[in-house]
Design a protein around this motif. Sequence first.
Motif, PDB file in Angstrom:
ATOM      1  N   LEU A 223      -8.094   1.836   2.852  1.00 44.78           N
ATOM      2  CA  LEU A 223      -6.870   2.391   2.008  1.00 44.78           C
ATOM      3  C   LEU A 223      -6.801   1.972   0.703  1.00 44.78           C
ATOM      4  O   LEU A 223      -6.415   2.548  -0.144  1.00 44.78           O
ATOM      5  N   ALA A 224      -6.779   0.389   0.447  1.00 42.73           N
ATOM      6  CA  ALA A 224      -6.394  -0.172  -0.922  1.00 42.73           C
ATOM      7  C   ALA A 224      -7.798   0.377  -1.644  1.00 42.73           C
ATOM      8  O   ALA A 224      -7.463   0.656  -2.965  1.00 42.73           O
ATOM      9  N   VAL A 225      -8.921   0.256  -1.280  1.00 43.87           N
ATOM     10  CA  VAL A 225     -10.052   0.729  -2.302  1.00 43.87           C
ATOM     11  C   VAL A 225     -10.031   2.234  -2.427  1.00 43.87           C
ATOM     12  O   VAL A 225     -10.392   2.757  -3.613  1.00 43.87           O
ATOM     13  N   PHE A 226      -9.500   2.968  -1.552  1.00 48.72           N
ATOM     14  CA  PHE A 226      -9.320   4.586  -1.776  1.00 48.72           C
ATOM     15  C   PHE A 226      -8.254   4.657  -2.973  1.00 48.72           C
ATOM     16  O   PHE A 226      -8.453   5.512  -3.834  1.00 48.72           O
ATOM     17  N   LEU A 227      -7.043   4.040  -3.005  1.00 53.22           N
ATOM     18  CA  LEU A 227      -6.140   3.904  -3.962  1.00 53.22           C
ATOM     19  C   LEU A 227      -6.673   3.550  -5.363  1.00 53.22           C
ATOM     20  O   LEU A 227      -6.300   4.058  -6.420  1.00 53.22           O
TER      21      LEU A 227
ATOM     22  N   LEU B 214       0.654  -1.263   0.137  1.00 45.40           N
ATOM     23  CA  LEU B 214       0.089   0.051   0.311  1.00 45.40           C
ATOM     24  C   LEU B 214       0.967   1.013   0.207  1.00 45.40           C
ATOM     25  O   LEU B 214       0.558   2.433  -0.788  1.00 45.40           O
ATOM     26  N   MET B 215       1.969   1.365   0.738  1.00 47.99           N
ATOM     27  CA  MET B 215       2.992   2.505   0.586  1.00 47.99           C
ATOM     28  C   MET B 215       3.523   2.455  -0.713  1.00 47.99           C
ATOM     29  O   MET B 215       3.564   3.821  -1.278  1.00 47.99           O
ATOM     30  N   ILE B 216       3.903   1.451  -1.334  1.00 49.70           N
ATOM     31  CA  ILE B 216       4.486   1.773  -2.611  1.00 49.70           C
ATOM     32  C   ILE B 216       3.482   2.128  -3.625  1.00 49.70           C
ATOM     33  O   ILE B 216       3.401   2.893  -4.459  1.00 49.70           O
ATOM     34  N   LEU B 217       2.089   1.623  -3.675  1.00 51.71           N
ATOM     35  CA  LEU B 217       1.121   2.139  -4.398  1.00 51.71           C
ATOM     36  C   LEU B 217       0.823   3.666  -4.089  1.00 51.71           C
ATOM     37  O   LEU B 217       0.761   4.444  -5.143  1.00 51.71           O
ATOM     38  N   ALA B 218       0.908   4.033  -2.949  1.00 53.76           N
ATOM     39  CA  ALA B 218       0.721   5.356  -2.510  1.00 53.76           C
ATOM     40  C   ALA B 218       1.844   6.407  -3.249  1.00 53.76           C
ATOM     41  O   ALA B 218       1.428   7.402  -3.773  1.00 53.76           O
ATOM     42  N   VAL B 219       2.910   5.823  -3.039  1.00 54.16           N
ATOM     43  CA  VAL B 219       3.900   6.729  -3.477  1.00 54.16           C
ATOM     44  C   VAL B 219       3.971   6.670  -5.230  1.00 54.16           C
ATOM     45  O   VAL B 219       4.050   7.832  -5.699  1.00 54.16           O
ATOM     46  N   ILE B 220       3.504   5.777  -5.861  1.00 56.96           N
ATOM     47  CA  ILE B 220       3.417   5.807  -7.280  1.00 56.96           C
ATOM     48  C   ILE B 220       2.406   6.661  -7.815  1.00 56.96           C
ATOM     49  O   ILE B 220       2.784   7.519  -8.584  1.00 56.96           O
TER      50      ILE B 220
ATOM     51  N   PHE C  97      -2.144   0.750 -15.641  1.00 62.69           N
ATOM     52  CA  PHE C  97      -3.318  -0.294 -15.661  1.00 62.69           C
ATOM     53  C   PHE C  97      -3.147  -1.526 -15.077  1.00 62.69           C
ATOM     54  O   PHE C  97      -3.893  -2.175 -14.265  1.00 62.69           O
ATOM     55  N   HIS C  98      -1.808  -2.231 -15.163  1.00 62.82           N
ATOM     56  CA  HIS C  98      -1.402  -3.306 -14.575  1.00 62.82           C
ATOM     57  C   HIS C  98      -1.269  -3.083 -13.068  1.00 62.82           C
ATOM     58  O   HIS C  98      -1.646  -3.991 -12.239  1.00 62.82           O
ATOM     59  N   ILE C  99      -0.888  -1.759 -12.605  1.00 66.19           N
ATOM     60  CA  ILE C  99      -0.659  -1.553 -11.326  1.00 66.19           C
ATOM     61  C   ILE C  99      -2.122  -1.358 -10.687  1.00 66.19           C
ATOM     62  O   ILE C  99      -2.337  -1.824  -9.744  1.00 66.19           O
ATOM     63  N   TYR C 100      -3.202  -1.118 -11.519  1.00 60.70           N
ATOM     64  CA  TYR C 100      -4.407  -0.880 -10.916  1.00 60.70           C
ATOM     65  C   TYR C 100      -4.853  -2.474 -10.829  1.00 60.70           C
ATOM     66  O   TYR C 100      -5.757  -2.501 -10.005  1.00 60.70           O
ATOM     67  N   LEU C 101      -4.591  -3.297 -11.587  1.00 56.10           N
ATOM     68  CA  LEU C 101      -5.027  -4.596 -11.266  1.00 56.10           C
ATOM     69  C   LEU C 101      -4.542  -5.273 -10.188  1.00 56.10           C
ATOM     70  O   LEU C 101      -5.045  -6.162  -9.475  1.00 56.10           O
TER      71      LEU C 101
ATOM     72  N   ASN D 260      -3.751  -3.571  -7.596  1.00 57.04           N
ATOM     73  CA  ASN D 260      -4.184  -2.706  -6.474  1.00 57.04           C
ATOM     74  C   ASN D 260      -5.730  -3.605  -6.157  1.00 57.04           C
ATOM     75  O   ASN D 260      -6.249  -3.624  -4.893  1.00 57.04           O
ATOM     76  N   ILE D 261      -6.343  -3.923  -7.272  1.00 57.01           N
ATOM     77  CA  ILE D 261      -7.681  -4.696  -7.189  1.00 57.01           C
ATOM     78  C   ILE D 261      -7.433  -6.023  -6.292  1.00 57.01           C
ATOM     79  O   ILE D 261      -7.897  -6.401  -5.397  1.00 57.01           O
TER      80      ILE D 261
END
Length: 241
Positions: A59-63, A7-13, A35-39, A41-42
């Motif tokens: 937090l995951a659903v927010f991102l 989640l921290m890595i996704l937030a930074v990206i 888009f791959h990052i979005y998948l 995230n899902i």
Amino acid sequence: MFMLISLMILAVIYFCLWLDDGSNSVCNFFRDWQFHIYLYNIFLFVYTLFHRRTGYAVLAVFLMFLNYGSLAKSARLFFNQEPTSSNRIDVVFHIGDQNYQSLVQDKNIARQGKMELSPNLQASFLAFEEDNRLITLINLDFPQKYQMEYATAFHNLEKFVSAQNGPVIIVGDFGVPSWSPIFREFLKNTDLNVKNRILFTDGKQSFRFFFIPTINILGFDNLGIEKLLMKGKDFHIRLSY
């Protein structure tokens, strides 16, 4: 720990993508694979639910929705735009080749030719009459090795589209995904929209997941896709308008 670090890595990206204007090479790398990052995230959202970690799930659903909003501005993620009319046109797009007749059926062609968009990038076009309207169909294929010329090519393509009096349809490999800044700016300035779902193909394999999707069909508001099939290196497309 896996959830927290992910989640921290996704937030930074996402923060990097939000601030970037397309000039940072690292952010451009993340944007290509957005888009791959979005998948992922899902997957991470489902994973946090499975382990009943409510805070991480929120937090995951927010991102996830944050990234979805960014992608959906200029892309159709999972579904083609549905047909809206009985008027149809069949088009064939050949990967790596622009000197061909893209229209399958006979039409009253008013003019056709080739555009020099940059020193090494071109696009072919033809205009045909349909229901008392002049529709312009453009085909293009932008190789990755000429990406330094993309800014010039998109700018000149934009000027050509803006100069047309009737509807415009563009089918081709644009070299960049539709959510890249240069593509978004082109869509904004021409009022065209992406009509196809994200196509995971390089024109050689019918499905290639680990590939940046760069093939798109653009058109006016009421244009829809009735059929989209890949046969060899050819895309057979039936459009409805």
